[in-house]
Design an enzyme around this catalytic site. Structure first.
Site, PDB file in Angstrom:
ATOM      1  N   GLN A 102      14.582  -8.398 -12.175  1.00  9.33           N
ATOM      2  CA  GLN A 102      16.044  -8.293 -12.206  1.00  9.33           C
ATOM      3  C   GLN A 102      16.598  -8.758 -10.866  1.00  9.33           C
ATOM      4  O   GLN A 102      17.801  -8.870 -10.687  1.00  9.33           O
ATOM      5  CB  GLN A 102      16.464  -6.836 -12.410  1.00  9.33           C
ATOM      6  CG  GLN A 102      15.999  -6.235 -13.709  1.00  9.33           C
ATOM      7  CD  GLN A 102      16.290  -4.734 -13.737  1.00  9.33           C
ATOM      8  OE1 GLN A 102      17.392  -4.312 -14.015  1.00  9.33           O
ATOM      9  NE2 GLN A 102      15.303  -3.936 -13.448  1.00  9.33           N
ATOM     10  N   HIS A 129      18.213 -12.119 -14.138  1.00  5.83           N
ATOM     11  CA  HIS A 129      19.627 -12.132 -13.739  1.00  5.83           C
ATOM     12  C   HIS A 129      20.013 -13.347 -12.902  1.00  5.83           C
ATOM     13  O   HIS A 129      21.112 -13.384 -12.359  1.00  5.83           O
ATOM     14  CB  HIS A 129      19.964 -10.844 -12.964  1.00  5.83           C
ATOM     15  CG  HIS A 129      19.968  -9.620 -13.832  1.00  5.83           C
ATOM     16  ND1 HIS A 129      19.752  -8.356 -13.348  1.00  5.83           N
ATOM     17  CD2 HIS A 129      20.173  -9.470 -15.166  1.00  5.83           C
ATOM     18  CE1 HIS A 129      19.818  -7.475 -14.344  1.00  5.83           C
ATOM     19  NE2 HIS A 129      20.068  -8.128 -15.453  1.00  5.83           N
ATOM     20  N   CYS A 185      33.449 -26.639  -5.103  1.00  8.27           N
ATOM     21  CA  CYS A 185      32.600 -27.732  -5.595  1.00  8.27           C
ATOM     22  C   CYS A 185      33.008 -29.041  -4.907  1.00  8.27           C
ATOM     23  O   CYS A 185      34.196 -29.368  -4.859  1.00  8.27           O
ATOM     24  CB  CYS A 185      32.777 -27.849  -7.104  1.00  8.27           C
ATOM     25  SG  CYS A 185      31.969 -29.237  -7.869  1.00  8.27           S
ATOM     26  N   CYS A 228      34.522 -31.442  -7.982  1.00  3.08           N
ATOM     27  CA  CYS A 228      35.810 -31.213  -8.663  1.00  3.08           C
ATOM     28  C   CYS A 228      36.696 -30.187  -7.938  1.00  3.08           C
ATOM     29  O   CYS A 228      37.777 -29.854  -8.418  1.00  3.08           O
ATOM     30  CB  CYS A 228      35.576 -30.792 -10.110  1.00  3.08           C
ATOM     31  SG  CYS A 228      34.989 -29.103 -10.278  1.00  3.08           S
ATOM     32  N   ASN A 232       7.964   4.496  -8.864  1.00  3.53           N
ATOM     33  CA  ASN A 232       9.300   4.743  -8.312  1.00  3.53           C
ATOM     34  C   ASN A 232       9.219   6.027  -7.478  1.00  3.53           C
ATOM     35  O   ASN A 232       8.613   6.994  -7.916  1.00  3.53           O
ATOM     36  CB  ASN A 232      10.316   4.908  -9.459  1.00  3.53           C
ATOM     37  CG  ASN A 232      11.759   4.744  -9.000  1.00  3.53           C
ATOM     38  OD1 ASN A 232      12.190   5.365  -8.034  1.00  3.53           O
ATOM     39  ND2 ASN A 232      12.510   3.903  -9.691  1.00  3.53           N
TER      40      ASN A 232
HETATM   41  P1  NAD Z   1      18.985  -0.011  -8.866  1.00  5.15           P
HETATM   42  O1  NAD Z   1      19.624  -0.254  -7.542  1.00  5.15           O
HETATM   43  O2  NAD Z   1      19.831   0.425  -9.998  1.00  5.15           O
HETATM   44  O3  NAD Z   1      17.825   1.075  -8.686  1.00  5.15           O
HETATM   45  C1  NAD Z   1      16.864   0.951  -7.669  1.00  5.15           C
HETATM   46  C2  NAD Z   1      15.672   1.804  -8.012  1.00  5.15           C
HETATM   47  O4  NAD Z   1      14.656   1.553  -7.040  1.00  5.15           O
HETATM   48  C3  NAD Z   1      15.954   3.305  -7.991  1.00  5.15           C
HETATM   49  O5  NAD Z   1      15.415   3.887  -9.170  1.00  5.15           O
HETATM   50  C4  NAD Z   1      15.206   3.788  -6.739  1.00  5.15           C
HETATM   51  O6  NAD Z   1      14.697   5.109  -6.887  1.00  5.15           O
HETATM   52  C5  NAD Z   1      14.063   2.773  -6.655  1.00  5.15           C
HETATM   53  N1  NAD Z   1      13.476   2.592  -5.321  1.00  5.15           N
HETATM   54  C6  NAD Z   1      14.058   2.754  -4.100  1.00  5.15           C
HETATM   55  N2  NAD Z   1      13.185   2.468  -3.121  1.00  5.15           N
HETATM   56  C7  NAD Z   1      12.010   2.111  -3.733  1.00  5.15           C
HETATM   57  C8  NAD Z   1      10.734   1.710  -3.265  1.00  5.15           C
HETATM   58  N3  NAD Z   1      10.461   1.604  -1.950  1.00  5.15           N
HETATM   59  N4  NAD Z   1       9.777   1.435  -4.178  1.00  5.15           N
HETATM   60  C9  NAD Z   1      10.012   1.532  -5.509  1.00  5.15           C
HETATM   61  N5  NAD Z   1      11.210   1.913  -6.019  1.00  5.15           N
HETATM   62  C10 NAD Z   1      12.194   2.191  -5.142  1.00  5.15           C
HETATM   63  O7  NAD Z   1      18.197  -1.331  -9.205  1.00  5.15           O
HETATM   64  P2  NAD Z   1      17.951  -2.093 -10.580  1.00  5.15           P
HETATM   65  O8  NAD Z   1      17.490  -1.145 -11.625  1.00  5.15           O
HETATM   66  O9  NAD Z   1      17.121  -3.269 -10.222  1.00  5.15           O
HETATM   67  O10 NAD Z   1      19.385  -2.598 -11.046  1.00  5.15           O
HETATM   68  C11 NAD Z   1      20.293  -3.129 -10.146  1.00  5.15           C
HETATM   69  C12 NAD Z   1      20.712  -4.566 -10.355  1.00  5.15           C
HETATM   70  O11 NAD Z   1      21.008  -4.976  -9.045  1.00  5.15           O
HETATM   71  C13 NAD Z   1      19.694  -5.527 -10.855  1.00  5.15           C
HETATM   72  O12 NAD Z   1      20.317  -6.232 -11.844  1.00  5.15           O
HETATM   73  C14 NAD Z   1      19.416  -6.477  -9.689  1.00  5.15           C
HETATM   74  O13 NAD Z   1      19.657  -7.812 -10.106  1.00  5.15           O
HETATM   75  C15 NAD Z   1      20.477  -6.206  -8.688  1.00  5.15           C
HETATM   76  N6  NAD Z   1      20.045  -6.086  -7.269  1.00  5.15           N
HETATM   77  C16 NAD Z   1      19.127  -6.956  -6.780  1.00  5.15           C
HETATM   78  C17 NAD Z   1      18.703  -6.850  -5.473  1.00  5.15           C
HETATM   79  C18 NAD Z   1      17.662  -7.831  -4.987  1.00  5.15           C
HETATM   80  O14 NAD Z   1      17.596  -8.948  -5.499  1.00  5.15           O
HETATM   81  N7  NAD Z   1      16.823  -7.446  -4.031  1.00  5.15           N
HETATM   82  C19 NAD Z   1      19.214  -5.847  -4.641  1.00  5.15           C
HETATM   83  C20 NAD Z   1      20.193  -4.973  -5.166  1.00  5.15           C
HETATM   84  C21 NAD Z   1      20.582  -5.111  -6.501  1.00  5.15           C
HETATM   85 ZN    ZN Z   2      32.698 -28.802 -10.066  1.00  7.97          ZN
END
Ligand code: NAD
Ligand code: ZN
Length: 249
Positions: free
Chosen positions: A101, A119, A148, A151, A214
């Site tokens: 994600q 995503h 852009c 455009c 987690n």
């Molecule tokens: P979330 O922020 O909803 O949840 C994060 C989860 O990670 C929590 O359950 C937390 O307990 C757990 N966590 C915290 N530290 C941890 C560790 N060291 N090891 C393992 N688990 C740990 O995240 P989500 O469920 O991925 O949903 C959020 C959305 O946000 C996603 O769609 C994602 O695309 C986006 N997002 C991405 C990034 C990134 O690309 N690094 C950062 C923030 C949010």
């Molecule tokens: Zn364009």
């Protein structure tokens, strides 16, 4: 906990088709803040900055926050032990598909070759009008909101916002991976984002063993996971990979 780790290592080491489903938590140890949970971004920011309609009506407000939250944080950050451990599974011969994600490109940087970005990614920007794609360079992000070159319409990061659909290719590939895996490892996700959170449920429905990592006990797959390791991703995966290597040698 050690027994859960040992059990997980045995199951993963013997898996024929491993799928890994990752969320923001796997990148927390790289210094990238998560959205939800302790220290999450939504404690400081209003999630509306990532709503597609809000973005179109307030591009500068959204872009100022997006740049800070995603691009500035990512600048100096690197994949961590958890990303490298997953890449190592591939090198020791375990067929691995990663469904992430995350939008940070860290799995690919760590060396994983089979990554589905559910995503999208921060790496590129896409024109909201002509759909041309450009790399998200520092130059292009120095004048907000970015436009852009072709455009002059608004550019948007090539990741999905609240209110947008999942890219069809990623959706299809993830559904196939969930249906075909024998083991699914779920790491660092709160499971609050739909439809991503259906992926482990789909894997379970097709008979896969679900292993979840987690540090928060109140995770979404509780009741659906077969093994739950209450630990940080890096700590748990380092132990798992060492045990697998020992068993294989
Ligand atoms: P979330 O922020 O909803 O949840 C994060 C989860 O990670 C929590 O359950 C937390 O307990 C757990 N966590 C915290 N530290 C941890 C560790 N060291 N090891 C393992 N688990 C740990 O995240 P989500 O469920 O991925 O949903 C959020 C959305 O946000 C996603 O769609 C994602 O695309 C986006 N997002 C991405 C990034 C990134 O690309 N690094 C950062 C923030 C949010
Ligand atoms: Zn364009």
């Amino acid at each position: 906990m050690i027994t859960e780790i040992a059990k997980a290592a045995q199951i993963i080491g013997r898996s024929e088709n491993l799928a890994v489903f990752t969320g923001a938590g796997i990148s927390a140890e790289s210094g990238i803040p998560v959205f939800r949970g302790e220290g999450g971004l939504w404690e400081q920011y209003n999630p509306e900055i990532l709503e597609i309609n809000y973005f179109h009506s307030h591009p500068l407000v959204s872009w100022n926050a997006i740049k800070k939250l995603f691009y500035d944080f990512l600048k100096g950050a690197k994949p961590n032990a958890a990303h490298f451990a997953l890449a190592e599974l591939e090198t020791i011969g375990i067929a691995t598909t990663i469904i992430t994600q995350n939008i940070d490109n860290f799995h690919q940087l760590a060396g994983s070759s089979n990554v589905i970005e559910f995503h999208g990614t921060t790496k590129n920007l896409i024109c909201t009008k002509c759909h041309r794609m450009v790399a998200a360079t520092e130059t292009i992000l120095s004048d907000l909101p970015p436009k852009c070159e072709h455009c002059h319409s608004l550019l948007k990061p090539d990741f999905i916002f609240f209110g947008e659909g999942i890219p069809q290719k990623a959706f299809t590939e993830s559904s196939e991976a969930a249906a075909n895996c024998d083991v699914m490892l779920v790491i660092g996700t709160s499971g609050e984002v739909m439809p991503a959170s259906l992926i482990p449920i789909e894997a379970k429905r097709h008979g896969a063993t679900i292993i979840e990592i987690n540090p928060d006990k109140n995770v979404f797959a509780s009741g659906k996971n077969d093994i739950f390791i209450c630990a940080k991703a890096g700590e748990a995966l380092l132990q798992i990979i060492e045990l697998i290597k020992t068993e294989k040698s």
